[in-house]
Design an enzyme around this catalytic site. Structure first.
Site, PDB file in Angstrom:
ATOM      1  N   SER A  30       0.322   9.043 -15.211  1.00 54.17           N
ATOM      2  CA  SER A  30       0.219   7.585 -15.065  1.00 54.17           C
ATOM      3  C   SER A  30       1.587   6.906 -15.089  1.00 54.17           C
ATOM      4  O   SER A  30       2.566   7.453 -15.613  1.00 54.17           O
ATOM      5  CB  SER A  30      -0.631   7.004 -16.196  1.00 54.17           C
ATOM      6  OG  SER A  30      -1.892   7.624 -16.225  1.00 54.17           O
TER       7      SER A  30
HETATM    8  N1  SAH Z   1      -2.741  11.883 -19.532  1.00 55.82           N
HETATM    9  C1  SAH Z   1      -2.330  12.477 -18.290  1.00 55.82           C
HETATM   10  C2  SAH Z   1      -2.947  11.773 -17.099  1.00 55.82           C
HETATM   11  C3  SAH Z   1      -3.745  12.760 -16.383  1.00 55.82           C
HETATM   12  S1  SAH Z   1      -4.736  12.145 -15.048  1.00 55.82           S
HETATM   13  C4  SAH Z   1      -0.823  12.526 -18.174  1.00 55.82           C
HETATM   14  O1  SAH Z   1      -0.129  11.879 -18.969  1.00 55.82           O
HETATM   15  O2  SAH Z   1      -0.317  13.237 -17.301  1.00 55.82           O
HETATM   16  C5  SAH Z   1      -6.353  12.446 -15.708  1.00 55.82           C
HETATM   17  C6  SAH Z   1      -6.676  13.885 -16.108  1.00 55.82           C
HETATM   18  O3  SAH Z   1      -8.032  13.889 -16.540  1.00 55.82           O
HETATM   19  C7  SAH Z   1      -6.575  14.909 -14.984  1.00 55.82           C
HETATM   20  O4  SAH Z   1      -5.729  15.953 -15.380  1.00 55.82           O
HETATM   21  C8  SAH Z   1      -8.022  15.386 -14.803  1.00 55.82           C
HETATM   22  O5  SAH Z   1      -8.122  16.754 -14.436  1.00 55.82           O
HETATM   23  C9  SAH Z   1      -8.617  15.133 -16.185  1.00 55.82           C
HETATM   24  N2  SAH Z   1     -10.065  15.013 -16.215  1.00 55.82           N
HETATM   25  C10 SAH Z   1     -10.882  14.421 -15.313  1.00 55.82           C
HETATM   26  N3  SAH Z   1     -12.172  14.495 -15.713  1.00 55.82           N
HETATM   27  C11 SAH Z   1     -12.151  15.159 -16.907  1.00 55.82           C
HETATM   28  C12 SAH Z   1     -13.190  15.555 -17.815  1.00 55.82           C
HETATM   29  N4  SAH Z   1     -14.474  15.280 -17.606  1.00 55.82           N
HETATM   30  N5  SAH Z   1     -12.807  16.216 -18.939  1.00 55.82           N
HETATM   31  C13 SAH Z   1     -11.506  16.506 -19.187  1.00 55.82           C
HETATM   32  N6  SAH Z   1     -10.497  16.150 -18.359  1.00 55.82           N
HETATM   33  C14 SAH Z   1     -10.824  15.490 -17.226  1.00 55.82           C
END
Ligand code: SAH
Length: 211
Positions: free
Chosen positions: A64
């Site tokens: 993000s």
């Molecule tokens: N906090 C992260 C942002 C990642 S984007 C950072 O700082 O880089 C959101 C993430 O949520 C992705 O990696 C995606 O694979 C994960 N995600 C999506 N649905 C999910 C679920 N049901 N359970 C766990 N992770 C999930």
């Protein structure tokens, strides 16, 4: 690129993207000054790691925008003794920010390869207060519940019931809620059986994929 140059860009990010936009919590600002965001992106992306926008991290996922990570973190009003659950480890950047600020972080990611990559970086940086779970985070992580704070970094259609039930009585949760392309960021505060919610503004996250 030299480490000094990354440090300079990081200070610039904290000043212009965070302080100037109203992030006030000193412990939040200190965490962003310490965590090397460039370590969480691929080499060719490193020169852009401190820019004012999200970046791709592979598998169709994103790290993000720095300001949004700061806004979400500040809204949780974290204390050092807190136990925090993060849904969506992704690159591990937000995980590192949380691990700087609280005693215990549990982070769930459904894509195993992403979580392995994040764990490798976080281990190399020396974080020892992070617990990793590869699973669907919609169900939360009951084994370590209840949590003082829950941070969801992917967009939900509605607030998952399991997450609410795993919050402590005085717990806080930050979660983007809405459709596939546009959502609002909500701060949920639990007071016993009552929850109040505050809209922190429009955001755009990748969807929370269930199952
Ligand atoms: N906090 C992260 C942002 C990642 S984007 C950072 O700082 O880089 C959101 C993430 O949520 C992705 O990696 C995606 O694979 C994960 N995600 C999506 N649905 C999910 C679920 N049901 N359970 C766990 N992770 C999930």
């Amino acid at each position: 690129m030299h480490e000094d140059e990354f440090t300079r860009m990081r200070e610039h990010m904290v000043h212009y993207q965070m302080k100037n936009r109203g992030i006030r919590d000193k412990s939040v600002l200190a965490a962003f000054s310490r965590v090397p965001r460039h370590a969480f992106v691929e080499k060719h992306q490193q020169p852009f790691a401190y820019n004012d926008h999200p970046l791709g991290i592979g598998s169709g996922q994103t790290i993000s925008q720095p300001y949004i990570v700061a806004l979400m973190t500040e809204a949780l009003r974290l204390k050092e003794t807190d136990k925090v659950l993060e849904i969506g480890t992704g690159s591990g950047y937000q995980t590192a920010i949380l691990a700087e600020m609280v005693d215990e972080v549990h982070t769930i990611e459904r894509i195993a390869s992403l979580q392995e990559g994040a764990k490798k970086v976080l281990d190399e940086l020396g974080y020892e207060n992070i617990h990793y779970v590869t699973a669907d985070g919609t169900d939360g992580h009951d084994e370590a519940a209840p949590y003082d704070a829950i941070l969801v970094t992917a967009a939900a259609r509605e607030i998952p019931k399991d997450l609410l039930s795993q919050l402590k009585d005085t717990g806080r949760m930050v979660i983007p809620v809405g459709g596939h392309f546009f959502q609002d960021l909500f701060l949920i505060r639990k007071r016993g059986d009552v929850h109040d919610r505050k809209n922190l503004g429009p955001v755009r996250f990748v969807p929370l994929v269930s199952g």
